[in-house]
Design an enzyme around this catalytic site. Structure first.
Site, PDB file in Angstrom:
ATOM      1  N   TYR A  38       0.872  -1.180   0.000  1.00 43.51           N
ATOM      2  CA  TYR A  38       0.000   0.000   0.000  1.00 43.51           C
ATOM      3  C   TYR A  38       0.908   1.229   0.000  1.00 43.51           C
ATOM      4  O   TYR A  38       1.435   1.646   1.027  1.00 43.51           O
ATOM      5  CB  TYR A  38      -0.919   0.022   1.228  1.00 43.51           C
ATOM      6  CG  TYR A  38      -2.000  -1.043   1.236  1.00 43.51           C
ATOM      7  CD1 TYR A  38      -2.320  -1.767   0.087  1.00 43.51           C
ATOM      8  CD2 TYR A  38      -2.719  -1.311   2.398  1.00 43.51           C
ATOM      9  CE1 TYR A  38      -3.316  -2.739   0.106  1.00 43.51           C
ATOM     10  CE2 TYR A  38      -3.718  -2.279   2.409  1.00 43.51           C
ATOM     11  CZ  TYR A  38      -4.007  -2.989   1.261  1.00 43.51           C
ATOM     12  OH  TYR A  38      -4.996  -3.936   1.289  1.00 43.51           O
ATOM     13  N   PHE A 195     -14.208  -4.039   1.141  1.00 40.58           N
ATOM     14  CA  PHE A 195     -15.170  -3.434   0.209  1.00 40.58           C
ATOM     15  C   PHE A 195     -16.588  -3.403   0.793  1.00 40.58           C
ATOM     16  O   PHE A 195     -17.566  -3.430   0.048  1.00 40.58           O
ATOM     17  CB  PHE A 195     -15.188  -4.135  -1.154  1.00 40.58           C
ATOM     18  CG  PHE A 195     -13.906  -4.033  -1.943  1.00 40.58           C
ATOM     19  CD1 PHE A 195     -13.058  -2.935  -1.823  1.00 40.58           C
ATOM     20  CD2 PHE A 195     -13.537  -5.034  -2.838  1.00 40.58           C
ATOM     21  CE1 PHE A 195     -11.886  -2.838  -2.562  1.00 40.58           C
ATOM     22  CE2 PHE A 195     -12.372  -4.955  -3.576  1.00 40.58           C
ATOM     23  CZ  PHE A 195     -11.544  -3.865  -3.445  1.00 40.58           C
ATOM     24  N   GLY A 199     -18.391  -1.922  -2.130  1.00 41.14           N
ATOM     25  CA  GLY A 199     -19.200  -2.925  -2.817  1.00 41.14           C
ATOM     26  C   GLY A 199     -18.644  -3.217  -4.198  1.00 41.14           C
ATOM     27  O   GLY A 199     -17.423  -3.299  -4.382  1.00 41.14           O
ATOM     28  N   THR A 207     -18.637   4.653  -4.634  1.00 43.09           N
ATOM     29  CA  THR A 207     -19.445   5.254  -5.692  1.00 43.09           C
ATOM     30  C   THR A 207     -20.772   4.526  -5.882  1.00 43.09           C
ATOM     31  O   THR A 207     -21.641   5.008  -6.581  1.00 43.09           O
ATOM     32  CB  THR A 207     -18.691   5.227  -7.039  1.00 43.09           C
ATOM     33  OG1 THR A 207     -18.332   3.864  -7.283  1.00 43.09           O
ATOM     34  CG2 THR A 207     -17.463   6.093  -7.008  1.00 43.09           C
TER      35      THR A 207
END
Ligand SMILES: NC(=O)c1ccc[n+]([C@@H]2O[C@H](COP(=O)([O-])OP(=O)(O)OC[C@H]3O[C@@H](n4cnc5c(N)ncnc54)[C@H](OP(=O)(O)O)[C@@H]3O)[C@@H](O)[C@H]2O)c1
Length: 272
Positions: A38, A195, A199, A207
């Site tokens: 990351y 997520f 999603g 979003t």
């Protein structure tokens, strides 16, 4: 309610990331997810110029010396080589190198949890998991887990060493693993979905929060749709831990507050 550190690195200002991490712990977060890969959008090419921001190093800067109650989870498999190229570690030597990189960047002698990050198409994982089990026996790792794993992967790894958690993508509208949380609970294994907010938008972030049922319940309860999504996640089982990612202090506070949001059976049914 834990904290995912993947969304810290795109922010150009280190001090914002440091503040968000400190605030998370102040608000009671004791489970932080990270990975040595990351890194800020410029990649590791900014290393040495001071421009690269590693999530692991931001965590160290913000939180070390660490409170012993803080639990740092990381993952290996994908990684970034010193050349800047991405790799997928397959050999014991590369897995060790990635574990050592995590130790160094986080500034710890032992990693609380290392997830072996797989792809769903991965065949046998025994060699890689055994290599990590050896590092655990050596004292470099406390617990092992799997990420992006199928039930068959869990069976295969469990025969080698205890699997304490599975970290897969899963959300109200990303339902590939519906039976998994309960199946893992029976075996005493934590399920750590990522997520939960994003999603199906996945890496693109928050979003997709346009669902009418989520929005109307959020309005009725006086919270945000993202908080409903997180609350739904935590209602999927006692063994389910959330790790929402954010680089925004206000979002962080909302996410932690969502941990206290109780949904009724009727509300859960409406969301289904
Ligand atoms: N094992 C794996 O393969 C894997 C893969 C991906 C991620 N992960 C881990 O899982 C964690 C969670 O995944 P994620 O960060 O991609 O997705 P996520 O937590 O579902 O969603 C993060 C997105 O939602 C936004 N957000 C967060 N809280 C919000 C709020 N209260 N209101 C509005 N927007 C909000 C964030 O933007 P802002 O920054 O603007 O808040 C970001 O765009 C990651 O941080 C990482 O640690 C693991």
């Amino acid at each position: 309610m834990g904290f995912g550190s993947m969304r810290l690195t795109p922010r150009p200002d280190r001090s914002v990331a440091v503040r968000v991490l400190r605030r998370a712990v102040e608000l009671g977060v004791n489970h932080i997810d990270t990975a040595a890969f990351y890194v800020s959008p410029g990649g590791i090419l900014g290393v040495g110029t001071g421009a690269a921001r590693f999530a692991t190093e931001l965590i160290r800067e913000a939180l070390s010396p660490y409170d012993p109650r803080l639990f740092l989870a990381t993952k290996v498999g994908p990684g970034i080589l010193p050349s800047g190229e991405f790799e997928t570690a397959e050999t014991p030597a590369r897995l060790r190198a990635q574990v050592e990189e995590n130790l160094r960047r986080l500034g710890v002698d032992r990693l609380d949890l290392v997830n072996l990050r797989l792809t769903r198409r991965d065949g046998p994982i025994a060699d890689r998991f055994a290599a990590l089990a050896a590092l655990r026996d050596e004292g470099l790792i406390r617990h092992l887990g799997l990420s992006n794993a199928t039930p068959a992967h869990v069976d295969e790894a469990s025969a080698i060493a205890p699997v304490v958690c599975v970290q897969n993508s899963y959300a109200l509208d990303l339902r590939r693993d519906d039976d998994l949380p309960r199946a893992l609970a029976v075996r005493g294994i934590a399920f750590v979905p990522f997520f939960a907010i994003a999603g199906p938008s996945r890496e693109d972030g928050a979003t997709a929060v346009t669902d009418a049922a989520v929005n109307s319940l959020a309005e009725a309860r006086g919270v945000t749709p993202h908080q409903i999504r997180l609350a739904w996640t935590l209602h999927q089982g006692e063994n389910v831990l959330a790790i929402p990612g954010t680089g925004d202090e206000a979002h962080l506070e909302q996410n932690i507050a969502a941990g206290a949001l109780k949904l009724t059976a009727e509300e859960l049914a409406r969301l289904e």
